[in-house]
Scaffold this active site. Structure first.
Site, PDB file in Angstrom:
ATOM      1  N   ARG A  95      67.142  32.337  11.753  1.00  0.00           N
ATOM      2  CA  ARG A  95      66.853  33.167  12.916  1.00  0.00           C
ATOM      3  C   ARG A  95      68.005  34.126  13.113  1.00  0.00           C
ATOM      4  O   ARG A  95      69.009  34.063  12.406  1.00  0.00           O
ATOM      5  CB  ARG A  95      66.542  32.346  14.183  1.00  0.00           C
ATOM      6  CG  ARG A  95      67.225  31.020  14.302  1.00  0.00           C
ATOM      7  CD  ARG A  95      68.547  30.936  15.055  1.00  0.00           C
ATOM      8  NE  ARG A  95      68.948  32.037  15.834  1.00  0.00           N
ATOM      9  CZ  ARG A  95      70.121  32.614  15.730  1.00  0.00           C
ATOM     10  NH1 ARG A  95      71.007  32.197  14.830  1.00  0.00           N
ATOM     11  NH2 ARG A  95      70.474  33.601  16.498  1.00  0.00           N
ATOM     12  N   GLY A  96      67.826  35.032  14.093  1.00  0.00           N
ATOM     13  CA  GLY A  96      68.789  36.123  14.226  1.00  0.00           C
ATOM     14  C   GLY A  96      68.215  37.290  13.440  1.00  0.00           C
ATOM     15  O   GLY A  96      67.818  37.119  12.265  1.00  0.00           O
ATOM     16  N   ALA A  97      68.170  38.467  14.084  1.00  0.00           N
ATOM     17  CA  ALA A  97      67.430  39.587  13.503  1.00  0.00           C
ATOM     18  C   ALA A  97      67.806  39.906  12.044  1.00  0.00           C
ATOM     19  O   ALA A  97      66.929  39.950  11.170  1.00  0.00           O
ATOM     20  CB  ALA A  97      67.590  40.810  14.407  1.00  0.00           C
TER      21      ALA A  97
ATOM     22  N   ARG B  48      57.325  36.734  13.315  1.00  0.00           N
ATOM     23  CA  ARG B  48      57.998  36.998  14.595  1.00  0.00           C
ATOM     24  C   ARG B  48      57.916  38.508  14.853  1.00  0.00           C
ATOM     25  O   ARG B  48      58.279  39.303  13.979  1.00  0.00           O
ATOM     26  CB  ARG B  48      59.467  36.524  14.556  1.00  0.00           C
ATOM     27  CG  ARG B  48      59.587  35.009  14.328  1.00  0.00           C
ATOM     28  CD  ARG B  48      60.991  34.512  14.608  1.00  0.00           C
ATOM     29  NE  ARG B  48      61.287  34.510  16.032  1.00  0.00           N
ATOM     30  CZ  ARG B  48      62.506  34.328  16.533  1.00  0.00           C
ATOM     31  NH1 ARG B  48      63.538  34.157  15.735  1.00  0.00           N
ATOM     32  NH2 ARG B  48      62.706  34.332  17.847  1.00  0.00           N
TER      33      ARG B  48
ATOM     34  N   ASP C  28      67.709  42.692  19.001  1.00  0.00           N
ATOM     35  CA  ASP C  28      66.618  42.514  18.041  1.00  0.00           C
ATOM     36  C   ASP C  28      65.907  43.819  17.750  1.00  0.00           C
ATOM     37  O   ASP C  28      65.375  44.024  16.665  1.00  0.00           O
ATOM     38  CB  ASP C  28      65.624  41.477  18.555  1.00  0.00           C
ATOM     39  CG  ASP C  28      66.157  40.092  18.276  1.00  0.00           C
ATOM     40  OD1 ASP C  28      67.048  39.645  19.026  1.00  0.00           O
ATOM     41  OD2 ASP C  28      65.725  39.483  17.283  1.00  0.00           O
TER      42      ASP C  28
ATOM     43  N   ASN D  85      66.669  41.819  23.441  1.00  0.00           N
ATOM     44  CA  ASN D  85      67.514  40.749  22.894  1.00  0.00           C
ATOM     45  C   ASN D  85      67.105  39.439  23.546  1.00  0.00           C
ATOM     46  O   ASN D  85      66.238  39.414  24.433  1.00  0.00           O
ATOM     47  CB  ASN D  85      68.997  41.070  23.131  1.00  0.00           C
ATOM     48  CG  ASN D  85      69.917  40.127  22.361  1.00  0.00           C
ATOM     49  OD1 ASN D  85      69.726  39.922  21.162  1.00  0.00           O
ATOM     50  ND2 ASN D  85      70.875  39.526  23.028  1.00  0.00           N
ATOM     51  N   LYS D  86      67.734  38.356  23.114  1.00  0.00           N
ATOM     52  CA  LYS D  86      67.396  37.019  23.605  1.00  0.00           C
ATOM     53  C   LYS D  86      67.258  36.981  25.117  1.00  0.00           C
ATOM     54  O   LYS D  86      68.079  37.534  25.841  1.00  0.00           O
ATOM     55  CB  LYS D  86      68.486  36.043  23.137  1.00  0.00           C
ATOM     56  CG  LYS D  86      68.317  34.608  23.560  1.00  0.00           C
ATOM     57  CD  LYS D  86      66.992  34.016  23.180  1.00  0.00           C
ATOM     58  CE  LYS D  86      66.685  34.092  21.712  1.00  0.00           C
ATOM     59  NZ  LYS D  86      65.249  33.820  21.395  1.00  0.00           N
TER      60      LYS D  86
HETATM   61  O1  MRU Z   1      65.291  33.845  18.666  1.00  0.00           O
HETATM   62  P1  MRU Z   1      66.516  34.204  17.881  1.00  0.00           P
HETATM   63  O2  MRU Z   1      67.508  33.095  17.809  1.00  0.00           O
HETATM   64  O3  MRU Z   1      66.170  34.762  16.524  1.00  0.00           O
HETATM   65  O4  MRU Z   1      67.181  35.378  18.719  1.00  0.00           O
HETATM   66  C1  MRU Z   1      68.369  35.957  18.246  1.00  0.00           C
HETATM   67  C2  MRU Z   1      68.929  37.005  19.132  1.00  0.00           C
HETATM   68  O5  MRU Z   1      68.402  37.333  20.158  1.00  0.00           O
HETATM   69  C3  MRU Z   1      70.157  37.712  18.622  1.00  0.00           C
HETATM   70  O6  MRU Z   1      70.935  38.146  19.692  1.00  0.00           O
HETATM   71  C4  MRU Z   1      69.750  38.950  17.794  1.00  0.00           C
HETATM   72  O7  MRU Z   1      68.768  38.607  16.849  1.00  0.00           O
HETATM   73  C5  MRU Z   1      70.906  39.564  17.091  1.00  0.00           C
HETATM   74  S1  MRU Z   1      71.558  38.490  15.815  1.00  0.00           S
HETATM   75  C6  MRU Z   1      72.818  39.345  15.043  1.00  0.00           C
END
Ligand code: MRU
Length: 340
Positions: free
Chosen positions: A32-34, A75, A221, A231-232
């Site tokens: 996970r993480g963009a 996603r 994201d 973002n999250k």
């Molecule tokens: O649901 P996730 O854990 O994939 O969400 C991640 C985030 O919101 C991060 O802040 C974003 O993807 C940037 S990661 C460098």
């Protein structure tokens, strides 16, 4: 890849051998993480390219389209997923045979991974210039090496500033419901020897009030052309709080996170995940199973609350329509100049 759902208790590496296994890993937040999602999706297409039993180029290309369609379903919010797929499919289009296509697709997905490493180091250097010699920094979710190929974006800036000898202390939002902060960011900071303290998401306001936070820095994201940032979930609350307490609110992201097709944040697709993730913590029920729960995984922070957006090509400030477009143009120019 490391199965991030098992961290921090166990470090378990999983091997994905099919597109479907990668798609499942993305959906289940094993990766996970963009940026990490984008790179994983690129390699998932490479798996499709190598596993295809088609003998002719057209059949092989159709197998890739089917694999990309499956990955696009995983996603919806991180634009890097869609960009990575388009990049790899474009490489496939240039192939004149199945074997040639397999080579091109693998090279294109490797290039995505290399680019992510390079970009994060640059974001780290640009962003570290914004960090004072001593700073208490609040961050949300996980934007570190786990969320990328290496180093990280917002957390990469923190790593770089720490490496430069700055006295950094990080307040780590636990980040309900999946606890990316408490589980993943804390794990990374501990490994890097960077002083930090985990807090529940609800404590941020009061710490700001007490003067214990100097700045907020988060990842993204997807960023709309006008600078609105998805973002999250919980990011928007932090931006409002930062504004109320007169603190800088920084976003760190590769330029590929900016989606020029999307004018404003309201048009960014936001993922809604299973309500069970809210009613449970790590599988343990903490709410009546019959109560409805809303699990919106992301929120959108309006550009006017963002002090600056740190990218690999430099730092963008309002008005973002102009500054982001200028940085993107400069980055394209630099790439074309540095290419032989
Ligand atoms: O649901 P996730 O854990 O994939 O969400 C991640 C985030 O919101 C991060 O802040 C974003 O993807 C940037 S990661 C460098």
């Amino acid at each position: 890849m490391i199965d991030q759902t098992r961290l921090p208790n166990e470090v378990v590496w999983i091997e994905c051998r099919t597109t479907e296994e990668v798609a499942e890993a993305i959906e289940a937040l094993r990766v996970r993480g963009a940026p990490a999602i984008g790179v994983a999706a690129g390699y998932a297409l490479a798996l499709a390219a190598l596993n295809s039993s088609a003998r002719d180029r057209d059949g092989w290309r159709s197998d890739l389209d089917r694999a990309a369609a499956r990955l696009r379903q995983t996603r919806p919010t991180a634009v890097s997923l869609f960009r990575a797929l388009d990049h790899v499919l474009q490489a496939a289009d240039a192939a004149d045979s199945v074997a040639d296509g397999q080579r091109r697709v693998l090279a294109a997905s490797e290039a995505l991974a290399h680019q992510d490493r390079r970009v994060n180091e640059q974001i780290g250097l640009h962003g570290a210039a914004l960090i004072p010699a001593r700073a208490h920094i609040l961050t949300h979710c996980n934007t570190g090496a786990l969320a990328t190929v290496e180093h990280g974006t917002a957390l990469g800036i923190i790593r770089t500033a720490h490496r430069q000898g700055k006295q950094i202390h990080v307040w780590v939002d636990e980040t309900r419901p999946a606890l990316q902060g408490a589980r993943l960011t804390a794990w990374e900071l501990l490994a890097a020897g960077i002083p930090h303290t985990i807090i529940v998401d609800g404590l941020a306001a009061f710490l700001m009030r007490r003067g214990e936070i100097d700045l907020v820095i988060v990842g993204a994201d997807r960023i709309a052309a006008n600078g609105d940032v998805a973002n999250k979930v919980g990011t928007y609350s932090l931006a409002v709080l930062a504004r109320a307490h007169g603190l800088p609110f920084y976003v760190a992201a590769p330029l590929s996170t900016v989606d020029p097709q999307i004018e404003r944040g309201v048009d960014i697709p936001l993922e809604e995940r299973s309500p069970d993730e809210v009613r449970t913590i790590r599988g343990i029920p903490v709410a009546p199973a019959a109560s409805p729960a809303l699990n919106l995984a992301f929120d959108v922070t309006p550009a006017e609350l963002v002090t600056a957006i740190v990218t690999e090509a430099g730092i963008a400030r309002a008005p973002y329509n102009r500054s982001l477009a200028e940085l993107a143009a400069a980055a394209v120019h630099e790439e074309s100049v540095s290419r032989p």
